[in-house]
Design a protein around this motif. Sequence first.
Motif, PDB file in Angstrom:
ATOM      1  N   MET A   1       0.839  -1.174   0.000  1.00 45.27           N
ATOM      2  CA  MET A   1       0.000   0.000   0.000  1.00 45.27           C
ATOM      3  C   MET A   1       0.882   1.235   0.000  1.00 45.27           C
ATOM      4  SD  MET A   1      -2.589   1.228   2.940  1.00 45.27           S
ATOM      5  CE  MET A   1      -3.994   2.054   2.321  1.00 45.27           C
ATOM      6  N   ALA A   2       0.615   2.142  -0.888  1.00 47.28           N
ATOM      7  CA  ALA A   2       1.367   3.392  -0.960  1.00 47.28           C
ATOM      8  C   ALA A   2       0.801   4.390   0.033  1.00 47.28           C
ATOM      9  CB  ALA A   2       1.314   3.958  -2.377  1.00 47.28           C
ATOM     10  N   LEU A   3       1.636   4.871   0.928  1.00 49.11           N
ATOM     11  CA  LEU A   3       1.187   5.841   1.916  1.00 49.11           C
ATOM     12  C   LEU A   3       1.291   7.269   1.399  1.00 49.11           C
ATOM     13  CD1 LEU A   3       2.824   4.333   5.138  1.00 49.11           C
ATOM     14  CD2 LEU A   3       0.488   4.061   4.344  1.00 49.11           C
ATOM     15  N   ALA A   4       1.971   7.451   0.272  1.00 48.32           N
ATOM     16  CA  ALA A   4       2.224   8.797  -0.236  1.00 48.32           C
ATOM     17  C   ALA A   4       0.950   9.566  -0.578  1.00 48.32           C
ATOM     18  CB  ALA A   4       3.134   8.726  -1.466  1.00 48.32           C
ATOM     19  N   GLY A   5      -0.091   8.895  -0.991  1.00 48.28           N
ATOM     20  CA  GLY A   5      -1.310   9.578  -1.397  1.00 48.28           C
ATOM     21  C   GLY A   5      -2.268   9.881  -0.253  1.00 48.28           C
ATOM     22  N   LEU A   6      -1.890   9.534   0.965  1.00 40.67           N
ATOM     23  CA  LEU A   6      -2.769   9.722   2.108  1.00 40.67           C
ATOM     24  C   LEU A   6      -2.513  11.070   2.785  1.00 40.67           C
ATOM     25  CD1 LEU A   6      -2.405   6.201   3.762  1.00 40.67           C
ATOM     26  CD2 LEU A   6      -4.212   6.981   2.220  1.00 40.67           C
ATOM     27  N   SER A   7      -3.520  11.543   3.514  1.00 41.38           N
ATOM     28  CA  SER A   7      -3.313  12.742   4.330  1.00 41.38           C
ATOM     29  C   SER A   7      -2.362  12.379   5.468  1.00 41.38           C
ATOM     30  CB  SER A   7      -4.645  13.239   4.897  1.00 41.38           C
ATOM     31  OG  SER A   7      -5.120  12.347   5.893  1.00 41.38           O
ATOM     32  N   LYS A   8      -1.823  13.371   6.152  1.00 41.65           N
ATOM     33  CA  LYS A   8      -0.907  13.129   7.270  1.00 41.65           C
ATOM     34  C   LYS A   8      -1.584  12.269   8.340  1.00 41.65           C
ATOM     35  CE  LYS A   8       2.464  13.941  10.316  1.00 41.65           C
ATOM     36  NZ  LYS A   8       3.263  12.798  10.631  1.00 41.65           N
ATOM     37  N   ALA A   9      -2.824  12.588   8.686  1.00 42.23           N
ATOM     38  CA  ALA A   9      -3.532  11.823   9.714  1.00 42.23           C
ATOM     39  C   ALA A   9      -3.762  10.378   9.275  1.00 42.23           C
ATOM     40  CB  ALA A   9      -4.860  12.486  10.053  1.00 42.23           C
ATOM     41  N   GLU A  10      -4.132  10.174   8.014  1.00 42.96           N
ATOM     42  CA  GLU A  10      -4.343   8.817   7.501  1.00 42.96           C
ATOM     43  C   GLU A  10      -3.037   8.033   7.508  1.00 42.96           C
ATOM     44  OE1 GLU A  10      -7.996   9.429   4.325  1.00 42.96           O
ATOM     45  OE2 GLU A  10      -5.970  10.012   3.720  1.00 42.96           O
ATOM     46  N   LYS A  11      -1.954   8.674   7.093  1.00 44.56           N
ATOM     47  CA  LYS A  11      -0.654   8.013   7.073  1.00 44.56           C
ATOM     48  C   LYS A  11      -0.236   7.626   8.489  1.00 44.56           C
ATOM     49  CE  LYS A  11       4.155   8.549   5.839  1.00 44.56           C
ATOM     50  NZ  LYS A  11       5.176   9.326   6.482  1.00 44.56           N
ATOM     51  N   ASP A  12      -0.408   8.548   9.431  1.00 43.62           N
ATOM     52  CA  ASP A  12      -0.051   8.260  10.818  1.00 43.62           C
ATOM     53  C   ASP A  12      -0.842   7.071  11.349  1.00 43.62           C
ATOM     54  OD1 ASP A  12       1.601  10.468  10.647  1.00 43.62           O
ATOM     55  OD2 ASP A  12       0.564  11.635  12.191  1.00 43.62           O
ATOM     56  N   GLU A  13      -2.140   7.067  11.075  1.00 37.40           N
ATOM     57  CA  GLU A  13      -2.985   5.977  11.546  1.00 37.40           C
ATOM     58  C   GLU A  13      -2.543   4.640  10.948  1.00 37.40           C
ATOM     59  OE1 GLU A  13      -7.695   4.726  11.900  1.00 37.40           O
ATOM     60  OE2 GLU A  13      -7.168   6.595  10.915  1.00 37.40           O
ATOM     61  N   HIS A  14      -2.265   4.622   9.664  1.00 38.92           N
ATOM     62  CA  HIS A  14      -1.805   3.393   9.020  1.00 38.92           C
ATOM     63  C   HIS A  14      -0.474   2.941   9.608  1.00 38.92           C
ATOM     64  CE1 HIS A  14      -4.937   4.058   6.025  1.00 38.92           C
ATOM     65  NE2 HIS A  14      -4.678   2.847   5.563  1.00 38.92           N
ATOM     66  N   CYS A  15       0.443   3.870   9.817  1.00 37.39           N
ATOM     67  CA  CYS A  15       1.765   3.517  10.348  1.00 37.39           C
ATOM     68  C   CYS A  15       1.670   2.852  11.714  1.00 37.39           C
ATOM     69  CB  CYS A  15       2.657   4.757  10.435  1.00 37.39           C
ATOM     70  SG  CYS A  15       3.306   5.314   8.857  1.00 37.39           S
ATOM     71  N   VAL A  16       0.877   3.426  12.617  1.00 42.55           N
ATOM     72  CA  VAL A  16       0.786   2.828  13.955  1.00 42.55           C
ATOM     73  C   VAL A  16       0.037   1.499  13.919  1.00 42.55           C
ATOM     74  CG1 VAL A  16       1.075   5.009  15.199  1.00 42.55           C
ATOM     75  CG2 VAL A  16      -1.233   4.204  14.678  1.00 42.55           C
ATOM     76  N   CYS A  17      -0.941   1.375  13.044  1.00 44.72           N
ATOM     77  CA  CYS A  17      -1.652   0.095  12.922  1.00 44.72           C
ATOM     78  C   CYS A  17      -0.734  -0.992  12.390  1.00 44.72           C
ATOM     79  CB  CYS A  17      -2.880   0.242  12.031  1.00 44.72           C
ATOM     80  SG  CYS A  17      -4.228   1.134  12.809  1.00 44.72           S
ATOM     81  N   PHE A  18       0.021  -0.667  11.351  1.00 42.32           N
ATOM     82  CA  PHE A  18       0.965  -1.644  10.807  1.00 42.32           C
ATOM     83  C   PHE A  18       2.015  -2.016  11.847  1.00 42.32           C
ATOM     84  CE2 PHE A  18       0.112   0.201   6.333  1.00 42.32           C
ATOM     85  CZ  PHE A  18      -0.970  -0.633   6.155  1.00 42.32           C
ATOM     86  N   ALA A  19       2.485  -1.033  12.601  1.00 44.57           N
ATOM     87  CA  ALA A  19       3.482  -1.293  13.642  1.00 44.57           C
ATOM     88  C   ALA A  19       2.913  -2.223  14.706  1.00 44.57           C
ATOM     89  CB  ALA A  19       3.952   0.019  14.268  1.00 44.57           C
ATOM     90  N   ALA A  20       1.696  -1.945  15.163  1.00 41.24           N
ATOM     91  CA  ALA A  20       1.074  -2.788  16.183  1.00 41.24           C
ATOM     92  C   ALA A  20       0.865  -4.214  15.670  1.00 41.24           C
ATOM     93  CB  ALA A  20      -0.255  -2.188  16.633  1.00 41.24           C
ATOM     94  N   LEU A  21       0.441  -4.345  14.435  1.00 44.49           N
ATOM     95  CA  LEU A  21       0.237  -5.678  13.859  1.00 44.49           C
ATOM     96  C   LEU A  21       1.560  -6.431  13.722  1.00 44.49           C
ATOM     97  CD1 LEU A  21      -2.475  -4.852  11.192  1.00 44.49           C
ATOM     98  CD2 LEU A  21      -2.784  -6.149  13.312  1.00 44.49           C
ATOM     99  N   ALA A  22       2.618  -5.720  13.354  1.00 40.50           N
ATOM    100  CA  ALA A  22       3.937  -6.360  13.254  1.00 40.50           C
ATOM    101  C   ALA A  22       4.412  -6.819  14.630  1.00 40.50           C
ATOM    102  CB  ALA A  22       4.945  -5.398  12.629  1.00 40.50           C
TER     103      ALA A  22
END
Length: 81
Positions: free
Chosen positions: A1-22
């Motif tokens: 999934m490309a995070l570049a097209g997301l807003s800052k808030a969306e990117k942040d949310e995805h990053c922490v979710c992916f981190a927690a899942l990892a």
Amino acid sequence: MALAGLSKAEKDEHCVCFAALALHDGGAEINADSIKAMVEATGNEVEAYWPMIAAKFFTSGDNCKNLIVKPGGSGGGGGGG
């Protein structure tokens, strides 16, 4: 999934979710510090409150497991006849 097209808030949310899942996948403890460390290790930066929010969510009940094994909810179904 490309995070570049997301807003800052969306990117942040995805990053922490992916981190927690990892962390969950690796059997590591999920807390704000470990999420923050994982996000930083991937070269990302998130607002300071995101790791705390994610840690609280993913350590409540079976939220992490449910996110992985249950299909996502979506909009309501059609009304029917």
